[in-house]
Scaffold this motif. Structure first.
Motif, mmCIF file in Angstrom:
data_model
loop_
_atom_site.group_PDB
_atom_site.id
_atom_site.type_symbol
_atom_site.label_atom_id
_atom_site.label_comp_id
_atom_site.label_asym_id
_atom_site.label_seq_id
_atom_site.Cartn_x
_atom_site.Cartn_y
_atom_site.Cartn_z
ATOM 1 N N PRO B 391 0.812 -1.217 0.000
ATOM 2 C CA PRO B 391 0.000 0.000 0.000
ATOM 3 C C PRO B 391 0.847 1.269 0.000
ATOM 4 N N VAL B 392 0.252 2.328 -0.488
ATOM 5 C CA VAL B 392 0.914 3.634 -0.579
ATOM 6 C C VAL B 392 1.525 4.028 0.758
ATOM 7 N N LYS B 393 0.789 3.797 1.833
ATOM 8 C CA LYS B 393 1.281 4.217 3.157
ATOM 9 C C LYS B 393 2.616 3.552 3.499
ATOM 10 N N ALA B 394 2.725 2.267 3.174
ATOM 11 C CA ALA B 394 3.960 1.538 3.493
ATOM 12 C C ALA B 394 5.125 2.091 2.681
ATOM 13 N N VAL B 395 4.857 2.454 1.437
ATOM 14 C CA VAL B 395 5.929 3.011 0.609
ATOM 15 C C VAL B 395 6.367 4.362 1.153
ATOM 16 N N ARG B 396 5.389 5.179 1.533
ATOM 17 C CA ARG B 396 5.727 6.490 2.117
ATOM 18 C C ARG B 396 6.603 6.305 3.345
ATOM 19 N N ASP B 397 6.239 5.317 4.181
ATOM 20 C CA ASP B 397 7.010 5.080 5.407
ATOM 21 C C ASP B 397 8.442 4.662 5.082
ATOM 22 N N LEU B 398 8.595 3.833 4.054
ATOM 23 C CA LEU B 398 9.940 3.395 3.679
ATOM 24 C C LEU B 398 10.765 4.568 3.163
ATOM 25 N N LEU B 399 10.149 5.430 2.370
ATOM 26 C CA LEU B 399 10.859 6.600 1.859
ATOM 27 C C LEU B 399 11.296 7.495 3.017
ATOM 28 N N ARG B 400 10.408 7.653 3.943
ATOM 29 C CA ARG B 400 10.702 8.518 5.084
ATOM 30 C C ARG B 400 11.810 7.919 5.947
ATOM 31 N N SER B 401 11.785 6.608 6.060
ATOM 32 C CA SER B 401 12.769 5.931 6.901
ATOM 33 C C SER B 401 14.198 6.168 6.416
ATOM 34 N N SER B 402 14.432 6.097 5.119
ATOM 35 C CA SER B 402 15.777 6.342 4.592
ATOM 36 C C SER B 402 16.043 7.819 4.336
ATOM 37 N N PHE B 403 14.997 8.548 3.964
ATOM 38 C CA PHE B 403 15.221 9.902 3.439
ATOM 39 C C PHE B 403 14.367 10.962 4.102
ATOM 40 N N GLY B 404 13.944 10.719 5.349
ATOM 41 C CA GLY B 404 13.155 11.721 6.054
ATOM 42 C C GLY B 404 13.832 13.077 6.053
ATOM 43 N N TRP B 405 15.139 13.069 6.215
ATOM 44 C CA TRP B 405 15.912 14.316 6.280
ATOM 45 C C TRP B 405 15.844 15.088 4.959
ATOM 46 N N ALA B 406 15.555 14.358 3.855
ATOM 47 C CA ALA B 406 15.624 14.973 2.528
ATOM 48 C C ALA B 406 14.287 15.517 2.043
ATOM 49 N N LEU B 407 13.201 15.134 2.733
ATOM 50 C CA LEU B 407 11.884 15.402 2.165
ATOM 51 C C LEU B 407 11.554 16.886 2.130
ATOM 52 N N ASP B 408 12.067 17.638 3.071
ATOM 53 C CA ASP B 408 11.719 19.067 3.117
ATOM 54 C C ASP B 408 12.812 19.970 2.588
ATOM 55 N N LEU B 409 13.839 19.374 2.015
ATOM 56 C CA LEU B 409 14.907 20.188 1.413
ATOM 57 C C LEU B 409 14.367 20.889 0.177
ATOM 58 N N ASP B 410 14.845 22.086 -0.094
ATOM 59 C CA ASP B 410 14.471 22.756 -1.330
ATOM 60 C C ASP B 410 15.381 22.233 -2.444
ATOM 61 N N TRP B 411 14.888 21.240 -3.159
ATOM 62 C CA TRP B 411 15.736 20.570 -4.150
ATOM 63 C C TRP B 411 15.981 21.426 -5.381
ATOM 64 N N ASP B 412 15.239 22.517 -5.517
ATOM 65 C CA ASP B 412 15.510 23.417 -6.641
ATOM 66 C C ASP B 412 16.591 24.431 -6.329
ATOM 67 N N ALA B 413 16.900 24.574 -5.061
ATOM 68 C CA ALA B 413 17.939 25.540 -4.704
ATOM 69 C C ALA B 413 19.261 25.097 -5.315
ATOM 70 N N PRO B 414 19.974 26.017 -5.940
ATOM 71 C CA PRO B 414 21.187 25.645 -6.671
ATOM 72 C C PRO B 414 22.185 24.837 -5.845
ATOM 73 N N GLU B 415 22.352 25.182 -4.578
ATOM 74 C CA GLU B 415 23.378 24.465 -3.811
ATOM 75 C C GLU B 415 23.013 22.999 -3.600
ATOM 76 N N HIS B 416 21.720 22.678 -3.734
ATOM 77 C CA HIS B 416 21.299 21.300 -3.492
ATOM 78 C C HIS B 416 21.292 20.434 -4.736
ATOM 79 N N CYS B 417 21.290 21.059 -5.890
ATOM 80 C CA CYS B 417 21.265 20.243 -7.116
ATOM 81 C C CYS B 417 22.290 20.717 -8.130
#
Lengths: 209, 561
Positions: B391-417
């Motif tokens: 289910p979608v919820k389980a996938v979200r949890d897995l993404l958060r588990s490895s990459f929780g720190w990354a979810l709120d980063l501004d990925w468009d900001a030049p220094e990040h990409c």
């Protein structure tokens, strides 16, 4: 010329990406092509034929609308996208056979039927017209020729797996098909520029230390 | 022996899988070179040199055969006369001082003829299923000339020069696993001696070192005739085979999350087992103190001119002093001594010192640790198949588990990409470019799992949590790659780097060092942020001296008496 299965897989991945599919789909195509070659089928030729359809440019027109009833879409179905769905939802086979309408390059569906077989711990049988194939995931048996396009494909759990094909550890793809795949793959390589050569990687151009 | 109690956990992936820590890893008992040398000694492998056909200009070929219990492996080596202006470590080079193939068995004259037409061409040639590995090496020009000249004059080379460079030749690529027509890994994966990671490649380099020693002796004799000195075996022992590694290796640890997880997890399990020991014997403590002292010596010889490495070495040198002072007072026999040491290191030392210590505490405990080598291959061939019913919820949890720190980063900001990984059409060399300065964005390879996880997580907004993920993937094939990785993380908790791999300040050398530390390399010498030189097998016994006594701790140098 014979190729390792790793070479087949790597080229298939780049070619599928070069044809415009997402990387995650390219990964599926790469494993699928490799699996066909391991089953003594020219997977490279099947993939080349598929990529030349050019489905990736408008992929939403070539995917099943859903999993209720027969699987069909606005146009001819792409076996990579359809196969991915089959593999993802192989559990649906327990409710009865899955019927697919208007599928291009049906041979490309077989590796995904193999995933389904492994996932469900059962032989999976694929039939379209006179052609039939059976796989338990590790081995493949086919009867008669597979058409280049199928009006109607049926996938079901169960069935005999007799006289499986001999497994191969090398591939000898049709040279024209291999050329086609490399042409698509080439689209994923950035053109070499002097600046990129100097800055993009490490080491010097002359290492006489 | 005290058996470990189960309540020391493996370290948290969120701690271990940071690039700065991965870039501070040190070799340990589980490293691939030492797995090989221990095995070859324990199984009494027999080594021979059936062919050495090299002229006075150093041109020709040689064959070195290693006979194991069930299979033989042969290095077929070609020596060339390379003009200096063609000598380059880059993938795009087209000629080399020496080229090699590792043949599965003992080659016939026909095999050698076929290989002579292809191996010197490297990527431009083809090898067959009979070959396991293809590689090439270039001289260290300064040291080569020095050693040849000294030996030819009847003298030994200057030890300072030997220490300073450490190798006569360095490999610039070692290809395996089906590349350029070589055998797929599947051909040898079930053999005990090649089941472990990179064992064929490690064997190829081990035999290359023998060839290089023989070749330099041969060239010295061609120059000096009768008065030529034989290279002192102790000096020969110091010499390793260098290796020049660039960006080709960096994508590996991103592209093989389960394999990389297995390496990391084996080491973390080893560390946890040793930490869990209630006591240590005097003999165990003596072994530890010995390898620590020898590590101090090794680090004192570690040279680099790169500012990043200089800084790390300054920190590591300070760490060694702190460890030494601490060991003077510490009781290492009682009260979970290794765990107390590790806990102390977590606040007292830099990451270099912490990881060195974590590796060193394993040394007395081969019985407890060495068996974990059997868990370091990746035989999970079904792990890449997506479970579409999840289910979608389980996938979200897995993404958060490895990459929780990354979810709120501004990925468009030049220094990040700022960066993008791509493959150049020039000999398919992997490169890292500046996304905003170069026309490479459309060629970007999928080597930014954190960014992609953030994108996938965002795209899942609004999807009902019990919807099978297959429905999402049907509409959004662009996230299939990322969902697959998220599901793989269930069996690979250490499979994801918990850092941004496309940020403006990403250091690819951190990724290179992580992999190279598992090879067993020491003395990492970055030449830029994306290129590193190392030395392999320095201090290792040559085949004639390989015994169970010499096969394991050779990586820790001892001063010549």
């Amino acid at each position: 010329m014979s190729f390792s299965l790793n070479e087949i897989e790597a080229t298939a991945k780049r070619a599928t990406r070069g044809a415009g599919y997402a990387w995650g789909v390219a990964e599926e195509a790469a494993k699928a092509t490799r699996w066909l070659c391991a089953q003594d089928v020219d997977g490279a030729a099947e993939l080349a034929r598929l990529l030349e359809y050019g489905f990736a440019g408008a992929v939403t027109g070539h995917i099943p609308a859903g999993t209720q009833g027969d699987w069909s879409g606005p146009g001819t179905l792409c076996p990579l996208m359809t196969g991915a769905l089959l593999s993802d939802r192989s559990d649906l086979l327990h409710a009865g056979p899955i019927r697919i309408r208007q599928l291009a390059a049906p041979m490309m569906l077989l590796p995904f039927a193999a995933h389904a077989a492994r996932n469900q711990g059962s032989v999976v049988t694929v039939t379209c017209g006179d052609f039939s194939a059976a796989t338990d995931g590790a081995q493949l048996a086919v009867a008669n020729d597979c058409p280049a396009h199928a009006d109607h494909v049926e996938i079901a759990l169960g069935g005999p797996l007799t006289a499986p094909r001999a497994r191969q550890t090398r591939a000898t793809p049709d040279p024209a098909a291999w050329k086609t795949l490399n042409r698509f793959a080439h689209r994923t390589f950035a053109p070499a520029t002097e600046e990129s050569r100097l800055l993009g990687a490490g080491a010097g151009l002359s290492d006489n230390d | 022996m005290t058996s470990p109690s189960p309540d020391i956990d493996r370290r948290d992936p969120a701690t271990v899988m940071r690039l700065s820590r991965l870039g501070s890893l040190h070799q340990c008992r589980l490293s691939f070179m030492r797995q090989l040398t221990r095995r070859m000694a324990a199984e009494n492998w027999v080594f021979s040199r059936p062919v050495f056909d090299i002229d006075d200009n150093g041109v020709g070929h040689a064959v070195y055969t290693a006979q194991g219990p069930d299979h033989a492996y042969s290095l077929v080596a070609f020596a060339h006369d390379l003009p200096p202006e063609q000598r380059s470590d880059r993938v795009i080079a087209e000629a080399w001082d020496a080229t090699f193939a590792l043949f599965d068995g003992i080659p016939t004259a026909d095999d050698i003829e076929r290989l002579s037409q292809n191996v010197p061409l490297q990527e431009a040639g083809r090898v067959s299923e009979a070959e396991l590995s293809l590689s090439r090496a270039n001289r260290s020009v300064r040291l080569w000339a020095h050693v040849v000249d000294r030996l030819a004059a009847g003298q030994q080379p200057d030890l300072e020069q030997i220490y300073a460079v450490g190798y006569l030749m360095r490999t610039t690529a070692v290809y395996g696993s089906g590349k350029f027509g070589a055998a797929d890994r599947e051909k040898t994966a079930d053999r005990p001696e090649t089941n472990g990671p990179f064992q064929a490649e490690m064997l190829s380099v081990y035999l290359t070192r023998v060839f290089v020693r023989d070749l330099v002796q041969h060239m010295a004799r061609a120059k000096g005739g009768e008065k030529t000195a034989q290279l002192d075996p102790e000096i020969a022992n110091w010499l390793g085979i260098g290796n020049s590694t660039g960006l080709g290796m960096a994508p590996f640890i991103v592209n093989h999350p389960i394999l990389f997880n297995n390496w990391i997890m084996a080491r973390e399990e080893a560390i946890a087992r040793v930490r869990a020991l209630a006591t240590a014997t005097e003999a165990d403590v003596a072994r530890f103190r010995d390898v620590f002292r020898r590590s101090e010596l090794s680090v004192s010889w570690w040279r680099s001119e790169h500012p990043i490495q200089i800084e790390k070495l300054t920190a590591l040198t300070a760490d060694l002093r702190a460890i030494s002072d601490h060991l003077d007072q510490a009781d290492l026999t009682q009260d979970r001594p290794w765990n107390r040491l590790i806990l102390w290191s977590q606040t007292a030392l830099s990451q270099e010192g912490q990881e060195l210590l974590a590796s060193l505490i394993l040394e007395p405990y081969g019985d407890l640790v060495d068996g974990l080598a059997g868990c370091m291959a990746d035989s999970n061939s079904a792990a890449h198949v997506i479970d579409g019913a999840m289910p979608v919820k389980a996938v979200r949890d897995l993404l958060r588990s490895s990459f929780g720190w990354a979810l709120d980063l501004d990925w468009d900001a030049p220094e990040h990409c700022a960066r993008a990984w791509y493959v150049s059409e020039e000999k398919l060399e992997p490169r890292l470019g500046e996304r905003f300065d170069e026309p490479i964005a459309e060629y970007e390879q999928p080597l930014a799992p954190a960014r992609d996880a953030a994108l996938a997580h965002k795209a899942l907004t609004g999807w009902a949590e019990d919807t099978p993920i297959a429905e999402f993937l049907l509409r959004h094939p662009e996230h299939r790659h990322t969902v697959r990785r998220a599901q793989m993380s269930r069996v690979a908790p250490y499979g994801e780097i918990r850092d941004n791999t496309i940020g403006a300040d990403v250091l690819p050398i951190d990724m290179l060092r992580a992999k190279l530390s598992f090879f067993g390399a020491t003395h990492f010498d970055p030449r830029s942020d994306r290129w590193v030189r190392i030395c392999m097998y320095a201090g290792a016994p040559y085949p004639e001296d390989l015994t169970s006594e010499t096969a394991d701790l050779w990586v820790y140098p001892e001063l010549l008496q």
